[in-house]
Motif scaffolding. Structure first.
Motif, PDB file in Angstrom:
ATOM      1  N   UNK A   7       0.928  -1.234   0.189  1.00  0.00           N
ATOM      2  CA  UNK A   7       0.050   0.053   0.175  1.00  0.00           C
ATOM      3  C   UNK A   7       0.598   1.369  -0.195  1.00  0.00           C
ATOM      4  N   UNK A   8       2.122   1.249   0.884  1.00  0.00           N
ATOM      5  CA  UNK A   8       2.965   1.654   1.125  1.00  0.00           C
ATOM      6  C   UNK A   8       3.969   2.463  -0.852  1.00  0.00           C
ATOM      7  N   UNK A   9       3.999   1.669  -1.021  1.00  0.00           N
ATOM      8  CA  UNK A   9       4.967   2.207  -2.251  1.00  0.00           C
ATOM      9  C   UNK A   9       4.014   2.470  -3.338  1.00  0.00           C
ATOM     10  N   UNK A  10       2.702   1.968  -3.679  1.00  0.00           N
ATOM     11  CA  UNK A  10       2.279   1.987  -3.766  1.00  0.00           C
ATOM     12  C   UNK A  10       1.643   4.085  -4.468  1.00  0.00           C
ATOM     13  N   UNK A  11       1.105   3.869  -2.604  1.00  0.00           N
ATOM     14  CA  UNK A  11       0.166   5.551  -3.115  1.00  0.00           C
ATOM     15  C   UNK A  11       1.900   6.219  -2.874  1.00  0.00           C
TER      16      UNK A  11
END
Length: 312
Positions: free
Chosen positions: A175-179
């Protein structure tokens, strides 16, 4: 919305495909080919392929990834996400999406690079591991980090309890990387620290020796193998067959017995066995050809006493 390709094969990768399908437009899923399964050796699709078809996603399962690079490129994806795909990526595949390929790995890289990071962390009695999201290059898990999240290993943890924790943490990392990427932040941080390896587990590593291994070594091996490959010990029973150890505990009992001897029996609970160093409590086991049972249930009706040489 980002256009992504997902590379994965076993059940551990399925939650990541589901999440990626929520966060991005998954234009292609790449898995390993169907393999023979069961007594009839019928071809069975891998868990990721089954989930992808359920989600209505396009799937390919090439024998050789290099022969399908152009098909992947044709999807014009922004990013590739890899979770337990099981094949090595060469340069053409690494360049098959606009930004490259990002791997979710269950360790704090550069610790435990390789195929079995969870198992080796438990084998070695680590008190902490983690999840790394890193950009794949042609080396072995040595690409720059996009995210690194720590995860404590509790004394009672084994592979069965640790994998779900790492999957949840890995989803947080994804989630963090995509965000970050959607916000225009491409994070690439060099790995720092001691490099250790976690290669595929050999059959020899599943064999327990009370003569050559300490109680802690045996206990940690049982913990590490709990999710898939069981740990085997040769029992001095009339059947003379190997026995799987499923659950064990370390004991503070002191003993001058020889390795493999039963130090003490707790009826309806289990038994204590002398190791090369220290004493191990056997809680749950699986005799050859039998179902998993408590060590207490195994003792019922058997003439086994303290002092008997139970394990070779």
């Amino acid at each position: 919305m980002l256009k992504t390709v997902f590379f994965g094969t076993p059940s551990v990768a399925v939650p990541f495909l589901e999440l990626l399908n929520e966060l991005t437009q998954v234009v292609l899923v790449v898995t390993q080919p169907d393999r023979p399964f069961g007594r009839g050796l019928k071809l069975k699709p891998c868990p990721v392929r089954e989930k992808a078809l359920e989600l209505g996603l396009k799937v390919i399962s090439p024998e050789k990834l290099k022969d399908n690079v152009e098909a992947i490129k044709a999807e014009n994806a922004d990013l590739g996400i890899v979770v337990a795909y099981g094949k090595i990526f060469r340069k053409p595949a690494l360049e098959s999406t606009r930004m490259g390929l990002l791997n979710i790995h269950f360790s704090k890289l550069p610790a435990y690079r390789g195929a079995a990071p969870v198992q080796y962390a438990l084998f070695n009695g680590e008190e902490e591991t983690g999840v790394s999201a890193f950009w794949i290059n042609e080396g072995l898990d040595d690409g720059p980090l996009a995210a690194l999240l720590p995860c404590p290993i509790l004394p009672q943890d084994d592979a069965k309890t640790l994998f779900p924790k790492l999957i949840d943490l890995g989803k947080t990392a994804l989630r963090k990387v995509i965000a970050d990427i959607e916000e225009g932040k491409i994070i690439k941080t060099e790995q720092k620290g001691e490099v250790t390896l976690a290669p595929s587990i050999s059959k020899e590593q599943t064999l327990l020796s009370f003569k050559e291994m300490s109680a802690r070594q045996i206990h940690n091996t049982v913990r590490g193998l709990a999710a898939a490959m069981p740990a085997y010990a040769k029992a001095n029973t009339k059947e003379g067959q190997s026995m799987q150890l499923i659950e064990t505990e370390l004991s503070d009992i002191k003993s001058d017995m020889r390795p493999g001897q039963i130090v003490m029996i707790e009826r309806n609970k289990g038994f204590f066995v002398q190791c090369k160093e220290g004493v191990l409590f056997v809680k749950t086991l699986r005799p050859a050809g039998k179902n998993i049972m408590t060590a207490g249930a195994y003792l019922n009706g058997r003439k086994i006493s303290a002092g008997d040489f139970f394990f070779e």
